[in-house]
Structures are given as C-alpha cells and as structure tokens.
Design an enzyme around this catalytic site. Structure first.
Site, PDB file in Angstrom:
ATOM      1  N   GLU A  77      -8.801 -15.465   9.047  1.00  0.00           N
ATOM      2  CA  GLU A  77      -8.309 -16.760   9.552  1.00  0.00           C
ATOM      3  C   GLU A  77      -7.077 -16.544  10.435  1.00  0.00           C
ATOM      4  OE1 GLU A  77      -9.134 -16.083   6.258  1.00  0.00           O
ATOM      5  OE2 GLU A  77     -11.086 -17.024   6.617  1.00  0.00           O
TER       6      GLU A  77
ATOM      7  N   GLU B   7      -3.589  -6.871   6.300  1.00  0.00           N
ATOM      8  CA  GLU B   7      -3.095  -6.773   7.690  1.00  0.00           C
ATOM      9  C   GLU B   7      -3.508  -8.000   8.504  1.00  0.00           C
ATOM     10  OE1 GLU B   7      -2.449  -3.149   9.539  1.00  0.00           O
ATOM     11  OE2 GLU B   7      -2.271  -2.016   7.668  1.00  0.00           O
TER      12      GLU B   7
ATOM     13  N   GLY C 195      -1.633  -1.677  13.601  1.00  0.00           N
ATOM     14  CA  GLY C 195      -2.260  -1.506  12.285  1.00  0.00           C
ATOM     15  C   GLY C 195      -3.652  -2.107  12.246  1.00  0.00           C
TER      16      GLY C 195
ATOM     17  N   THR D 236       0.860  -1.188   0.000  1.00  0.00           N
ATOM     18  CA  THR D 236       0.000   0.000   0.000  1.00  0.00           C
ATOM     19  C   THR D 236       0.895   1.238   0.000  1.00  0.00           C
ATOM     20  OG1 THR D 236      -1.675  -1.188   1.251  1.00  0.00           O
ATOM     21  CG2 THR D 236      -1.820   1.219   1.270  1.00  0.00           C
TER      22      THR D 236
ATOM     23  N   ASP E  20      -0.030  -5.279  15.076  1.00  0.00           N
ATOM     24  CA  ASP E  20      -1.002  -5.197  16.188  1.00  0.00           C
ATOM     25  C   ASP E  20      -1.699  -3.836  16.177  1.00  0.00           C
ATOM     26  OD1 ASP E  20      -0.561  -7.734  17.193  1.00  0.00           O
ATOM     27  OD2 ASP E  20       0.895  -7.096  18.719  1.00  0.00           O
TER      28      ASP E  20
HETATM   29  N1  CAA Z   1       4.403  -8.774  18.831  1.00  0.00           N
HETATM   30  C1  CAA Z   1       5.692  -9.080  19.134  1.00  0.00           C
HETATM   31  N2  CAA Z   1       6.218 -10.330  18.959  1.00  0.00           N
HETATM   32  C2  CAA Z   1       5.405 -11.273  18.420  1.00  0.00           C
HETATM   33  C3  CAA Z   1       4.073 -11.018  18.053  1.00  0.00           C
HETATM   34  C4  CAA Z   1       3.566  -9.708  18.295  1.00  0.00           C
HETATM   35  N3  CAA Z   1       2.305  -9.396  18.008  1.00  0.00           N
HETATM   36  N4  CAA Z   1       3.530 -12.137  17.554  1.00  0.00           N
HETATM   37  C5  CAA Z   1       4.484 -13.083  17.600  1.00  0.00           C
HETATM   38  N5  CAA Z   1       5.618 -12.558  18.121  1.00  0.00           N
HETATM   39  C6  CAA Z   1       6.880 -13.257  18.377  1.00  0.00           C
HETATM   40  C7  CAA Z   1       6.633 -14.535  19.190  1.00  0.00           C
HETATM   41  O1  CAA Z   1       6.631 -14.258  20.579  1.00  0.00           O
HETATM   42  C8  CAA Z   1       7.808 -15.393  18.780  1.00  0.00           C
HETATM   43  O2  CAA Z   1       8.946 -14.976  19.503  1.00  0.00           O
HETATM   44  P1  CAA Z   1      10.009 -16.031  20.141  1.00  0.00           P
HETATM   45  O3  CAA Z   1      10.750 -16.642  19.021  1.00  0.00           O
HETATM   46  O4  CAA Z   1      10.875 -15.166  21.002  1.00  0.00           O
HETATM   47  O5  CAA Z   1       9.212 -17.021  20.931  1.00  0.00           O
HETATM   48  C9  CAA Z   1       8.019 -15.007  17.327  1.00  0.00           C
HETATM   49  O6  CAA Z   1       7.439 -13.711  17.161  1.00  0.00           O
HETATM   50  C10 CAA Z   1       7.366 -15.960  16.340  1.00  0.00           C
HETATM   51  O7  CAA Z   1       5.992 -15.992  16.642  1.00  0.00           O
HETATM   52  P2  CAA Z   1       5.030 -17.144  16.128  1.00  0.00           P
HETATM   53  O8  CAA Z   1       5.638 -18.477  16.470  1.00  0.00           O
HETATM   54  O9  CAA Z   1       3.665 -16.850  16.642  1.00  0.00           O
HETATM   55  O10 CAA Z   1       5.113 -16.942  14.534  1.00  0.00           O
HETATM   56  P3  CAA Z   1       4.372 -17.683  13.369  1.00  0.00           P
HETATM   57  O11 CAA Z   1       5.336 -17.920  12.264  1.00  0.00           O
HETATM   58  O12 CAA Z   1       3.611 -18.854  13.902  1.00  0.00           O
HETATM   59  O13 CAA Z   1       3.360 -16.581  12.767  1.00  0.00           O
HETATM   60  C11 CAA Z   1       1.398 -15.240  12.556  1.00  0.00           C
HETATM   61  C12 CAA Z   1       2.490 -15.857  13.465  1.00  0.00           C
HETATM   62  C13 CAA Z   1       0.444 -14.604  13.541  1.00  0.00           C
HETATM   63  C14 CAA Z   1       0.674 -16.244  11.725  1.00  0.00           C
HETATM   64  C15 CAA Z   1       2.051 -14.159  11.646  1.00  0.00           C
HETATM   65  O14 CAA Z   1       2.837 -14.754  10.628  1.00  0.00           O
HETATM   66  C16 CAA Z   1       1.029 -13.223  11.014  1.00  0.00           C
HETATM   67  O15 CAA Z   1       0.529 -12.298  11.663  1.00  0.00           O
HETATM   68  N6  CAA Z   1       0.717 -13.428   9.721  1.00  0.00           N
HETATM   69  C17 CAA Z   1      -0.104 -12.464   8.971  1.00  0.00           C
HETATM   70  C18 CAA Z   1       0.783 -11.463   8.282  1.00  0.00           C
HETATM   71  C19 CAA Z   1       0.045 -10.213   7.930  1.00  0.00           C
HETATM   72  O16 CAA Z   1      -0.774  -9.691   8.658  1.00  0.00           O
HETATM   73  N7  CAA Z   1       0.375  -9.677   6.759  1.00  0.00           N
HETATM   74  C20 CAA Z   1      -0.179  -8.431   6.293  1.00  0.00           C
HETATM   75  C21 CAA Z   1       0.915  -7.596   5.748  1.00  0.00           C
HETATM   76  S1  CAA Z   1       0.628  -5.863   5.571  1.00  0.00           S
HETATM   77  C22 CAA Z   1      -0.612  -5.677   4.467  1.00  0.00           C
HETATM   78  O17 CAA Z   1      -1.613  -6.259   4.602  1.00  0.00           O
HETATM   79  C23 CAA Z   1      -0.480  -4.745   3.307  1.00  0.00           C
HETATM   80  C24 CAA Z   1      -0.667  -3.338   3.612  1.00  0.00           C
HETATM   81  O18 CAA Z   1       0.153  -2.515   3.210  1.00  0.00           O
HETATM   82  C25 CAA Z   1      -1.890  -2.868   4.318  1.00  0.00           C
END
Ligand code: CAA
Length: 380
Positions: free
Chosen positions: A366, A362, A241, A157, A239
């Site tokens: 799911e 964002e 966003g 974006t 978070d």
């Molecule tokens: N804040 C800080 N740290 C976080 C966190 C958060 N909200 N969520 C996870 N972490 C940390 C965890 O504590 C973990 O840390 P440690 O290694 O120290 O334990 C690490 O990050 C890995 O966490 P997960 O094991 O939970 O990671 P995961 O690979 O299982 O993925 C997920 C988690 C929630 C699925 C993540 O990949 C996700 O949010 N996916 C969606 C991505 C997304 O929203 N993309 C949109 C992009 S922007 C867009 O849309 C375009 C635009 O311009 C508008």
C-alpha cells in the site's frame, strides 16, 4: 537495448550460485526449523566477501554495481530468504546512510568494519510508527558534544546479530519529519539494549528483534548528515533497500516456479503429467510471465541507480510488482503440489511463509502504491 549481463555480473552471480548450492541450500530447511543461522555459515560468508558486496572499494568493499548486487540477492533468496535478508539489510539500509551521509572520519571508522562482516541494522520502525515513519517518538536530546537517545525500535532485522545500528530519532517535544536525525551507533554503547527475538512466520534463519535506547549517549560526530536530515536519509536508504527486496522476492518466486514445474513434470493425474494439463500449464505460464515482467522492472530500477539517475519511483514499482508476483508464485506452487504443498517436507511450504513479508517490510504494498501515485501526480 542490451539485455546481456556483463562478464563481471555473470561471474558474481555464478560464484554466489555455487556458494548457495554448496553452503546454504542444504541447510535451509534446518535453519527454518531451528529458527536461526549457524555462526559457521556467517563466517564463511564473511570470508567470501558477501558483507562488502555493495560497499565502495576504497572502504574495503567489492564495489559491485546495483545490478550485480541484485543478482547476488536473487541467488541468495533462491536458497534461503532468511539468509538473504540479513545480507540485504546490511548492504543497503544498514550501511548506505553511513556511506552516503557519514563524515569522512565516520566512513573510515565504520565502513571497512562493516564490509569485513561486522553486521549492520536499521532502526526506524516503532510500536506506534510503522508505515507512518515520520511519527517516530524516539528522542535525541542534545547535551554538549553528545545526544542522549531514549526510545524503542521494533522489527529490527539483524537486531541481535548486529555490530552497528543506524538509528532514527527526533528532538524532544517535536512532531513531523523535519526534526528527525540519523545516527550510527555501535553495539556495546551503554544504554543500547537488545531485546527479544521475534518468533516469525517466515525468514526464520534471520533475526528480527526489539532494540531499546535507555539514556544512550551518542557523540555528535556520529550524526549522519545534518540535524533534521533523518527522515530524508531513511527514505533515500529505503529507495535502494526496496530494489534489494524486489530481487529477494524474485529469488523466492523463481524457486517456487522451479519447484512447481519440476513437480508438475513428474506428478501424473488423469493419465498424464500435470504440466500437460492446460489448467496447470496455464497457471505456471502466468507465474513465469509475471516473474519475467517483474524482473525487468527490478533490473530497470537497479540500472537507473547505477546510472546516477532518479530511481525512487521505479524502486517502488519493482518492489510492489516483484513481491506481488512472488506471492502469486508461492501460492501457485503450493496449489500445484496439492496436499503435499501443505506439508513441511516440501520446500514450497517454506517459500509460501517466507515470501509473505516481502509485501510488508521496507514499505507495504500500500505504501509503494502511495509513493508511485505521488510520482504520477507530479508527472502528469
Ligand atoms: N528520498 C529523499 N527524500 C524524500 C523521499 C525519498 N525517497 N521521500 C520523501 N522525501 C522527503 C520529501 O521530499 C519531503 O521533504 P520536504 O519537507 O523538504 O518537502 C519529506 O521527505 C517528507 O516527505 P512526505 O511528505 O512524502 O512524507 P510522509 O510523511 O507523507 O511519508 C511515506 C512518506 C512514503 C509514507 C513514508 O513514511 C514511508 O516510506 N513509509 C514506509 C516506511 C517503511 O518503509 N518502513 C520500513 C522500515 S525498515 C523495515 O522494513 C525493517 C527491516 O529491517 C527490513
């Protein structure tokens, strides 16, 4: 519990409402048709301080709290969800990583320019890394005092309009989230190539583009946080966003409800206005109730953020609930309009297209459920 907005919050909301009615709503349909946004509108928004709403005052921003920011986003979305997303990405994921994790020097260098209207973008998603954000393959190879970045980002974006890009990349040859890094990169950096603009179903006023990095050299001083913090920076930015997208969804949902109610009050079938027919009145009542419930979640998430309390779970819940309630509102608004709702002459046709992506970007619905379920697993 006090549900009253304070004076500052009301003042901001009313100021933005006035601006959107005069400057955005009258050209919203035209921007949709023309698949873009007039430069004059962006300039007027700069002059009115929109680009610095959520920025700290010490860096030239307005220092608004998250509730105020949410109200502003909602008002913008009522008028044009496309204009709204330009502002939400800039004020959250595009700049928050700099404000939270940049060195003092980086903050002083970049934040005042962003607050003044040099637009920010957020580059995480790649062709092979959407919901699974940790699987990015863009590389950042250390070379003396620089990193050299190579890779391709999609669905950025503000991709074409941005002056600054927050970029996630990883150490070559690694996998998983631990070897990812976040950088702030300025447009014009050699090797930063802005690609094609997507021809989207909705949010057509906004620009969504491909951004490539071809041996792009970035000074190590532009690393945000420490090496290896990239994934966590992206997640924490998302978070916040997601609260913005929750309010954006509410704005579109409110616009749908308003159009549907107005139409149902004037359109007569079977000898009386649609709104007085229980089946239609019931549909509108359900939409109004769902939006109101969703609003409370969004306000709670924003309030928690303002109180400095954890808000990741509530942000995910708010984004999930608001986007789904708004989707239902748009579907109902088209249904209430009947055949007219299927025609471009009626605003609900645009809202129906605009709202769809709120369940996708964002973090899809799911992914929000996955995030919420993980929090619940820790709590019980
Ligand atoms: N804040 C800080 N740290 C976080 C966190 C958060 N909200 N969520 C996870 N972490 C940390 C965890 O504590 C973990 O840390 P440690 O290694 O120290 O334990 C690490 O990050 C890995 O966490 P997960 O094991 O939970 O990671 P995961 O690979 O299982 O993925 C997920 C988690 C929630 C699925 C993540 O990949 C996700 O949010 N996916 C969606 C991505 C997304 O929203 N993309 C949109 C992009 S922007 C867009 O849309 C375009 C635009 O311009 C508008």
């Amino acid at each position: 519990m006090d549900f009253t907005l304070n004076e500052n919050q009301t003042m901001f909301r009313d100021m933005v409402r006035d601006f959107t009615r005069k400057e955005i709503a009258p050209i919203a349909q035209q921007m949709d048709e023309e698949n873009g946004m007039p430069a004059e509108l962006v300039e007027k928004m700069k002059a009115s301080g929109f680009f610095g709403i959520a920025f700290p005052e010490q860096y030239g921003g307005l220092g608004a709290d998250t509730i105020t920011y949410g109200l502003v986003v909602e008002e913008l979305a009522k008028a044009s969800a496309g204009v709204c997303v330009m502002l939400t990405v800039h004020n959250s994921v595009g700049s928050y990583p700099v404000a939270m994790y940049g060195s003092e020097q980086i903050k002083q260098e970049f934040l005042p320019r962003m607050a003044a209207g040099e637009i920010a973008a957020f580059c995480v998603t790649e062709p092979g890394a959407g919901s699974d954000a940790a699987s990015i393959t863009t590389t950042a190879k250390r070379d003396g005092d620089d990193y050299i970045l190579n890779g391709s980002k999609i669905f950025v974006t503000n991709g074409q309009r941005a002056a600054f890009y927050v970029v996630m990349a990883r150490t070559p040859g690694t996998t998983g989230h631990k070897d990812t890094h976040a950088f702030i990169v300025e447009r014009g950096t050699p090797g930063l190539v802005v690609g094609k603009k997507e021809d989207k179903m909705g949010l057509r006023a906004s620009d969504t583009a491909v951004v490539d990095f071809e041996d792009m050299r970035v000074p190590a001083a532009q690393l945000l946080g420490k090496e290896g913090d990239g994934f966590k920076i992206a997640m924490s930015a998302l978070d916040g966003g997601r609260i913005g997208i929750a309010f954006q969804s509410l704005g579109i949902g409110e616009a749908c409800l308003a159009e549907a109610v107005r139409y149902a009050k004037t359109r007569e079938q079977f000898g009386k206005p649609l709104i007085r027919q229980p089946v239609i009145g019931g549909m509108l009542a359900d939409v109004g109730t769902e939006l109101e419930a969703a609003r409370l979640l969004a306000l709670q998430a924003a309030w928690l953020k303002d109180q400095g309390q954890p808000y990741g779970k509530q942000a995910a819940m708010a984004k999930l609930k608001c986007s789904e309630a708004a989707g239902k509102a748009a579907d109902t608004a088209v249904q209430v309009h009947g055949g007219y709702g299927f025609c471009k002459e009626y605003a609900v046709e645009r809202y129906y297209r605009d709202v769809r992506v709120t369940r996708i970007y964002e973090g899809t619905s799911e992914i929000q459920r996955l995030v919420i379920a993980r929090y619940l697993g820790q709590e019980y």
